[in-house]
Enzyme design. Sequence first.
Site, PDB file in Angstrom:
ATOM      1  N   GLY A  11       0.795  -1.229   0.000  1.00 21.55           N
ATOM      2  CA  GLY A  11       0.000   0.000   0.000  1.00 21.55           C
ATOM      3  C   GLY A  11       0.825   1.276   0.000  1.00 21.55           C
ATOM      4  O   GLY A  11       1.901   1.353  -0.614  1.00 21.55           O
ATOM      5  N   ARG A  32       5.136  -6.497   9.249  1.00 24.01           N
ATOM      6  CA  ARG A  32       5.234  -7.893   9.689  1.00 24.01           C
ATOM      7  C   ARG A  32       5.547  -8.853   8.542  1.00 24.01           C
ATOM      8  O   ARG A  32       6.144  -9.896   8.758  1.00 24.01           O
ATOM      9  CB  ARG A  32       3.904  -8.334  10.336  1.00 24.01           C
ATOM     10  CG  ARG A  32       3.601  -7.647  11.652  1.00 24.01           C
ATOM     11  CD  ARG A  32       2.164  -7.867  12.048  1.00 24.01           C
ATOM     12  NE  ARG A  32       1.255  -7.392  11.007  1.00 24.01           N
ATOM     13  CZ  ARG A  32      -0.055  -7.486  11.029  1.00 24.01           C
ATOM     14  NH1 ARG A  32      -0.649  -8.038  12.072  1.00 24.01           N
ATOM     15  NH2 ARG A  32      -0.779  -7.029  10.036  1.00 24.01           N
ATOM     16  N   ASN A  79       2.762   5.047   9.627  1.00 25.44           N
ATOM     17  CA  ASN A  79       1.775   4.755   8.584  1.00 25.44           C
ATOM     18  C   ASN A  79       1.055   3.421   8.809  1.00 25.44           C
ATOM     19  O   ASN A  79      -0.029   3.199   8.269  1.00 25.44           O
ATOM     20  CB  ASN A  79       2.507   4.749   7.226  1.00 25.44           C
ATOM     21  CG  ASN A  79       1.686   4.131   6.123  1.00 25.44           C
ATOM     22  OD1 ASN A  79       0.797   4.762   5.575  1.00 25.44           O
ATOM     23  ND2 ASN A  79       1.969   2.871   5.781  1.00 25.44           N
ATOM     24  N   GLY A  81      -1.308   0.612   9.763  1.00 23.22           N
ATOM     25  CA  GLY A  81      -2.701   0.736  10.197  1.00 23.22           C
ATOM     26  C   GLY A  81      -3.514  -0.462   9.772  1.00 23.22           C
ATOM     27  O   GLY A  81      -3.084  -1.295   8.971  1.00 23.22           O
ATOM     28  N   SER A 129      -6.888   9.472   9.437  1.00 20.06           N
ATOM     29  CA  SER A 129      -7.906   9.312   8.390  1.00 20.06           C
ATOM     30  C   SER A 129      -8.956  10.405   8.531  1.00 20.06           C
ATOM     31  O   SER A 129      -9.201  10.908   9.636  1.00 20.06           O
ATOM     32  CB  SER A 129      -8.564   7.942   8.568  1.00 20.06           C
ATOM     33  OG  SER A 129      -9.758   7.880   7.837  1.00 20.06           O
ATOM     34  N   TYR A 145     -12.364   1.888  13.858  1.00 19.41           N
ATOM     35  CA  TYR A 145     -11.283   2.469  13.051  1.00 19.41           C
ATOM     36  C   TYR A 145     -11.213   3.986  13.252  1.00 19.41           C
ATOM     37  O   TYR A 145     -10.144   4.529  13.559  1.00 19.41           O
ATOM     38  CB  TYR A 145     -11.525   2.141  11.583  1.00 19.41           C
ATOM     39  CG  TYR A 145     -10.527   2.770  10.636  1.00 19.41           C
ATOM     40  CD1 TYR A 145      -9.229   2.280  10.547  1.00 19.41           C
ATOM     41  CD2 TYR A 145     -10.887   3.839   9.809  1.00 19.41           C
ATOM     42  CE1 TYR A 145      -8.305   2.853   9.670  1.00 19.41           C
ATOM     43  CE2 TYR A 145      -9.976   4.411   8.938  1.00 19.41           C
ATOM     44  CZ  TYR A 145      -8.689   3.915   8.872  1.00 19.41           C
ATOM     45  OH  TYR A 145      -7.780   4.484   8.019  1.00 19.41           O
ATOM     46  N   THR A 180      -5.978   1.196  -2.256  1.00 23.71           N
ATOM     47  CA  THR A 180      -5.057   0.194  -1.705  1.00 23.71           C
ATOM     48  C   THR A 180      -5.860  -1.059  -1.321  1.00 23.71           C
ATOM     49  O   THR A 180      -7.088  -1.050  -1.367  1.00 23.71           O
ATOM     50  CB  THR A 180      -4.360   0.698  -0.416  1.00 23.71           C
ATOM     51  OG1 THR A 180      -5.358   0.874   0.585  1.00 23.71           O
ATOM     52  CG2 THR A 180      -3.604   1.992  -0.630  1.00 23.71           C
TER      53      THR A 180
HETATM   54  N1  LIG Z   1      -6.279   3.518   1.851  1.00 23.62           N
HETATM   55  C1  LIG Z   1      -7.092   4.453   2.309  1.00 23.62           C
HETATM   56  O1  LIG Z   1      -8.118   4.793   1.703  1.00 23.62           O
HETATM   57  C2  LIG Z   1      -6.742   5.175   3.595  1.00 23.62           C
HETATM   58  C3  LIG Z   1      -7.548   6.262   3.966  1.00 23.62           C
HETATM   59  C4  LIG Z   1      -7.244   6.929   5.150  1.00 23.62           C
HETATM   60  C5  LIG Z   1      -6.160   6.534   5.922  1.00 23.62           C
HETATM   61  N2  LIG Z   1      -5.408   5.465   5.533  1.00 23.62           N
HETATM   62  C6  LIG Z   1      -4.297   5.074   6.390  1.00 23.62           C
HETATM   63  O2  LIG Z   1      -3.106   5.002   5.629  1.00 23.62           O
HETATM   64  C7  LIG Z   1      -2.229   4.016   6.206  1.00 23.62           C
HETATM   65  C8  LIG Z   1      -1.783   3.036   5.112  1.00 23.62           C
HETATM   66  O3  LIG Z   1      -2.952   2.407   4.619  1.00 23.62           O
HETATM   67  P1  LIG Z   1      -2.984   1.476   3.315  1.00 23.62           P
HETATM   68  O4  LIG Z   1      -4.266   1.737   2.639  1.00 23.62           O
HETATM   69  O5  LIG Z   1      -1.709   1.566   2.580  1.00 23.62           O
HETATM   70  O6  LIG Z   1      -3.141   0.059   4.049  1.00 23.62           O
HETATM   71  P2  LIG Z   1      -2.556  -1.402   3.719  1.00 23.62           P
HETATM   72  O7  LIG Z   1      -2.300  -1.541   2.271  1.00 23.62           O
HETATM   73  O8  LIG Z   1      -3.493  -2.345   4.388  1.00 23.62           O
HETATM   74  O9  LIG Z   1      -1.164  -1.375   4.507  1.00 23.62           O
HETATM   75  C9  LIG Z   1      -1.140  -1.341   5.910  1.00 23.62           C
HETATM   76  C10 LIG Z   1       0.283  -1.545   6.365  1.00 23.62           C
HETATM   77  O10 LIG Z   1       0.307  -1.563   7.805  1.00 23.62           O
HETATM   78  C11 LIG Z   1       1.084  -2.675   8.217  1.00 23.62           C
HETATM   79  N3  LIG Z   1       0.688  -3.163   9.545  1.00 23.62           N
HETATM   80  C12 LIG Z   1      -0.545  -3.511   9.966  1.00 23.62           C
HETATM   81  N4  LIG Z   1      -0.494  -3.959  11.216  1.00 23.62           N
HETATM   82  C13 LIG Z   1       0.805  -3.890  11.604  1.00 23.62           C
HETATM   83  C14 LIG Z   1       1.499  -4.233  12.791  1.00 23.62           C
HETATM   84  N5  LIG Z   1       0.868  -4.761  13.857  1.00 23.62           N
HETATM   85  N6  LIG Z   1       2.832  -4.044  12.854  1.00 23.62           N
HETATM   86  C15 LIG Z   1       3.500  -3.547  11.788  1.00 23.62           C
HETATM   87  N7  LIG Z   1       2.893  -3.199  10.631  1.00 23.62           N
HETATM   88  C16 LIG Z   1       1.562  -3.385  10.545  1.00 23.62           C
HETATM   89  C17 LIG Z   1       0.837  -3.721   7.127  1.00 23.62           C
HETATM   90  O11 LIG Z   1       1.922  -4.626   7.049  1.00 23.62           O
HETATM   91  P3  LIG Z   1       1.943  -6.131   7.616  1.00 23.62           P
HETATM   92  O12 LIG Z   1       0.589  -6.705   7.426  1.00 23.62           O
HETATM   93  O13 LIG Z   1       3.025  -6.754   6.787  1.00 23.62           O
HETATM   94  O14 LIG Z   1       2.348  -5.973   9.042  1.00 23.62           O
HETATM   95  C18 LIG Z   1       0.866  -2.852   5.884  1.00 23.62           C
HETATM   96  O15 LIG Z   1       2.178  -2.654   5.432  1.00 23.62           O
HETATM   97  C19 LIG Z   1      -3.016   3.340   7.334  1.00 23.62           C
HETATM   98  O16 LIG Z   1      -2.672   3.905   8.567  1.00 23.62           O
HETATM   99  C20 LIG Z   1      -4.463   3.679   6.987  1.00 23.62           C
HETATM  100  O17 LIG Z   1      -5.294   3.672   8.107  1.00 23.62           O
HETATM  101  C21 LIG Z   1      -5.674   4.779   4.388  1.00 23.62           C
END
Ligand SMILES: NC(=O)c1ccc[n+]([C@@H]2O[C@H](COP(=O)([O-])OP(=O)(O)OC[C@H]3O[C@@H](n4cnc5c(N)ncnc54)[C@H](OP(=O)(O)O)[C@@H]3O)[C@@H](O)[C@H]2O)c1
Length: 226
Positions: A11, A32, A79, A81, A129, A145, A180
């Site tokens: 992501g 992870r 980042n 989440g 967010s 969330y 993502t």
């Molecule tokens: N996509 C959206 O629309 C959106 C909107 C608002 C905010 N956000 C925020 O943007 C950030 C990135 O989101 P994304 O959409 O790129 O999500 P994603 O593709 O699901 O990636 C989330 C990342 O967080 C890592 N993660 C989760 N739990 C973890 C843990 N316990 N320890 C270490 N790493 C951990 C995951 O890696 P592993 O599973 O390998 O640990 C992954 O690399 C998040 O904080 C999300 O809340 C996203």
Amino acid sequence: MNVIISGASKGIGSEVAKLAASQGHNVLAIARNKENLEQLSNTNKRIVSFVADLVSVDLTVQLKEWVESVGKIDLLVNNAGQLINKPFMETSKEEFRTQFDVNVLSAINLCQAAVPWMSGNSHIVNITSMGGFQGSSKYSGLSAYSSSKGALSVLTECLAEEFRKKGISVNALALGAVQTEMLEEAFPGFQAPVSATEMAAYILNFGLTAHRYYNGIILPVTIGNP
Ligand SMILES: NC(=O)c1ccc[n+]([C@@H]2O[C@H](COP(=O)([O-])OP(=O)(O)OC[C@H]3O[C@@H](n4cnc5c(N)ncnc54)[C@H](OP(=O)(O)O)[C@@H]3O)[C@@H](O)[C@H]2O)c1
């Protein structure tokens, strides 16, 4: 510059890591998923990956080794989440706890490990967010969330004050929808107006420059909401 990015296995975080390294910055990428992180490190020798569950692993010792090899930490992007989309009445206490652990405690963990290696002119950026932005539109199913992201936003304001004298700026970016895996799992079929690569470019530029202008802000990064 020396950049730490959590949640870098996929992501937005993975794109931030790749872009930062391509611009010549040293990157410590944390998540992870070992396989994904290995693939990421293979794209650029400036990326060092560290496999850790940020909820349970104390990173103090592990960060020391990387920081000693690069000198100091200039930018920390919290980042990592996770999103649970479930009606409030069906969400268990354990699920609530997990959301707060991943979305708040992981940032606390990383800040406590990184701050001793940060000094003047450095920046912590917390990725929150729009759902956790006070006064924004709210959506059924996102109580765990969004409330956890709201907590991370307030933590941002608190830390901005606490680290002001050290010269560390702390800001949060409240993202709208980004295309993502997280978004696709939570809202299948929804098309976000922004790609992970585009958002990564915005986050990295903000992280490397905005500490000169802001401290303690929660900045909405969206066109459509609120
Ligand atoms: N996509 C959206 O629309 C959106 C909107 C608002 C905010 N956000 C925020 O943007 C950030 C990135 O989101 P994304 O959409 O790129 O999500 P994603 O593709 O699901 O990636 C989330 C990342 O967080 C890592 N993660 C989760 N739990 C973890 C843990 N316990 N320890 C270490 N790493 C951990 C995951 O890696 P592993 O599973 O390998 O640990 C992954 O690399 C998040 O904080 C999300 O809340 C996203």
